[in-house]
Scaffold this active site. Structure first.
Site, PDB file in Angstrom:
ATOM      1  N   GLY B  70       0.804  -1.113   0.143  1.00 36.71           N
ATOM      2  CA  GLY B  70      -0.092  -0.132  -0.030  1.00 36.71           C
ATOM      3  C   GLY B  70       0.926   1.183  -0.088  1.00 36.71           C
ATOM      4  CG  LEU B  71       1.242   3.208  -3.213  1.00 39.62           C
ATOM      5  CD1 LEU B  71       0.345   4.322  -3.667  1.00 39.62           C
ATOM      6  CD2 LEU B  71       2.505   2.997  -4.192  1.00 39.62           C
ATOM      7  CB  CYS B 129      -0.821   1.141  -6.614  1.00 41.95           C
ATOM      8  SG  CYS B 129      -0.739   0.362  -4.871  1.00 41.95           S
ATOM      9  CG  ASN B 191       1.504  -2.204 -10.450  1.00 45.37           C
ATOM     10  OD1 ASN B 191       1.953  -3.057  -9.636  1.00 45.37           O
ATOM     11  ND2 ASN B 191       1.695  -1.100 -10.495  1.00 45.37           N
ATOM     12  N   GLY B 216       5.494 -12.620  -9.582  1.00 46.81           N
ATOM     13  CA  GLY B 216       6.369 -13.771  -9.825  1.00 46.81           C
ATOM     14  C   GLY B 216       5.817 -14.241 -11.114  1.00 46.81           C
ATOM     15  N   GLY B 243       6.834  -8.045 -15.055  1.00 49.75           N
ATOM     16  CA  GLY B 243       5.907  -8.914 -14.566  1.00 49.75           C
ATOM     17  C   GLY B 243       6.541 -10.482 -14.537  1.00 49.75           C
ATOM     18  N   GLY B 265      10.974  -7.676 -10.679  1.00 50.99           N
ATOM     19  CA  GLY B 265      10.207  -7.223  -9.392  1.00 50.99           C
ATOM     20  C   GLY B 265      10.483  -8.452  -8.289  1.00 50.99           C
TER      21      GLY B 265
END
Lengths: 241, 301
Positions: B70-71, B129, B191, B216, B243, B265
């Site tokens: 959550g940023l 997000c 994202n 993942g 991704g 990521g």
């Protein structure tokens, strides 16, 4: 943080769902209260497990099987290798201890206190270990503390072993500086009844274990802290209950 | 291994994705950041944020993980004053500053501050997000809102603006086109994919936030498909593919799908040396596949 391969020397069940694994690898610079992150084949995230003991180039971990990943660890055999990140987080600050020290552990929160007690004993401190478990079948580590020369007291919730009750029943007040690790309700009870003159090891679901994902952040009186990086050990007075 | 991302030259296409390398300080403890193609810094908002309650991480077997951070970030002023200068002490390459907001004014404000006060090479604008309410992904799921954010940001900066897109849409090409038509210099996708896990013993969601972003290797085929679709829908627009990339072969695959560079990521969380290992493996894989220059394979499929 160090990433390296470790060889499993032994992996045995020591209590209900509790396993003790000894691994050989690079043990340099590991501190009591720190943890390792173990890559379990077939599972995406590593398993954070506390350092239970260091003896020369051997690391002991004690872990509970709580899901598929740790079940798979329990089936691993001597001779197999594991990819491990070591020297993670900030451990217990031994300088805070007086001559009399209390260590308080609950369930699988007990293991990191073993290496801590070993180091405290090496400094000539008197260590009183208070260990709490749910029931007799889950009890472990009593003899490990005894062999280090600690005074050990054990309690179980159902009274099937040691004294019936919880760890706070066994702590005389005022208590000396303490080091604690265990489930959140136990830590909260210690803070409320014994006070905050101690250090506590916290647990949280982690992503990376090395401080980059901030998945395990908690709010403390000193601001946001990552359990994996600034922790897992915090001064009890910093924590918000 | 050199690639071009618009007018920015990267020594290689490997970039740790925003939120998986903080502001570089931790990663610097175990790897030389200067080997990286670029660094995408932690999503930055106008004000400091703690983020969502814990637990905010859940595993998904071998295929990845959910996060609902959550940023969490120290806020743009702290990022300008402390984080970026500290990163500059240890890293000389391109910085991709990831920014986020809860309304269009926030996005513009943060981008303007970052534009004015830092030497970031690219602004990566997160309109995707999934873990914050009243913002984030809401802007990335409507072409109109995505275009509005793009225009607002372009108006306050001369730096290249890359919009980071959400996969949680019916037609990602519509969003991508809207951003490009509104002036986006590039796109970054995808994202995380909105997901969920349930603790069947407690009969409750694993995440305190209930839902979280899935990342993942499990999302790699989705990311690849979307990068391919967007590269065909927006020819000439540079794309950062993101991704589920785990290894050098995945980087090649992502580039063949249409990416000019690739963000790594979740792999960083599983293996803190993932970027380093991918960069080291890339020349071997290129040789095996008889690829002389990475630019030759971008979007060839």
């Amino acid at each position: 943080m160090k990433q390296s391969k470790w060889n499993i020397l032994s992996n045995v069940c020591i209590a209900e769902k509790v396993w003790k694994m000894v691994l050989r690898g690079d043990t340099t610079a590991m501190q009591p209260g720190q943890f390792v992150e173990i890559a379990v084949p077939g599972y995406y995230l590593r398993r954070p497990i506390s350092v239970c003991d260091i003896q020369d180039d051997c690391l002991t971990i004690i872990y509970k099987t709580v899901g598929h990943g740790t079940d798979l660890m329990a089936r691993m055999q001597p001779g197999e290798t594991l990819d491990i990140l070591s020297c993670l987080g900030h451990g217990y600050d031994l300088r805070k201890a007086g001559d009399e020290v209390l260590v308080v552990g609950g369930g699988v929160g007990v293991p990191p206190l073993i290496y801590l007690a070993k180091q405290l004993r090496a400094q000539g401190k008197h260590v009183h270990a208070v260990l709490g478990f749910n029931t007799e079948k889950e009890v472990f580590a009593e003899e490990m503390f005894a062999s280090l020369g600690c005074k050990v007291e054990v309690c179980t919730m159902d009274g099937s072993y040691g004294r019936r009750g919880v760890v706070t029943d066994l702590i005389a007040k005022p208590a000396p500086f303490y080091y604690a690790c265990g489930p959140l309700p136990m830590l909260r009870a210690i803070a409320e009844t014994v006070g905050t003159n101690g250090q506590m090891s916290m647990e949280e679901r982690m992503g990376c274990g090395v401080g980059i994902c901030v998945g395990c952040s908690i709010e403390t009186k000193k601001g946001v802290r990552r359990v994996c990086k600034e922790g897992p050990v915090f001064d009890a007075e910093e924590l918000i209950w | 291994m050199v690639v071009q991302l618009g007018h920015i030259t990267l020594k290689n296409p490997v970039i740790p994705a925003s939120g998986t390398c903080g502001f570089g300080q931790e990663m610097h403890e175990w790897l030389d950041l200067n080997i990286l193609g670029a660094i995408a810094t932690k999503g930055t908002t106008r004000l400091p944020r703690y983020g969502n309650p814990v637990p905010r991480i859940a595993e998904c077997g071998a295929t990845g993980m959910l996060n609902a951070v959550g940023l969490q970030n120290p806020g743009v002023e702290e990022v300008i004053r402390h984080e970026i200068p500290a990163l500059r002490q240890i890293y000389q390459g391109p910085i991709i500053a990831n920014v986020s907001g809860f309304n269009i004014e926030d996005y513009a404000y943060v981008c303007e501050r970052v534009d004015k006060e830092t030497d970031a090479a690219i602004l990566e604008v997160n309109i995707s997000c999934p873990n914050v309410h009243n913002g984030g992904m809401a802007f990335g799921t409507s072409p109109k809102a995505a275009a509005e954010v793009t225009r607002a940001v372009k108006a306050v900066t001369t730096k290249p603006v890359f919009m980071k897109l959400s996969p949680n849409v019916t037609d990602i090409t519509a969003i991508a086109r809207a951003c490009v038509e509104a002036g986006a210099d590039g796109l970054c996708l995808i994202n995380t994919v909105l997901g969920m896990r349930i603790d069947i013993r407690r009969r409750k969601p694993v995440l305190a936030n209930r839902y979280g972003g899935y990342s993942g290797p499990g999302i790699f085929p989705i990311a690849l498909r979307m990068v391919n679709q967007v590269s065909k829908a927006c020819p000439g627009t540079p794309i950062i593919g993101c991704g589920g990339v785990q290894r050098a072969e995945d980087v090649i695959e992502m580039m063949m799908a249409g990416a000019s560079a690739v963000e790594i990521g979740a792999a960083n969380l599983q293996n803190p040396n993932a970027c380093k290992q991918i960069i080291e493996q890339l020349p071997e894989v290129m040789q095996e596949l008889q690829i002389d220059h990475l630019r030759d394979i971008i979007g060839i499929v």
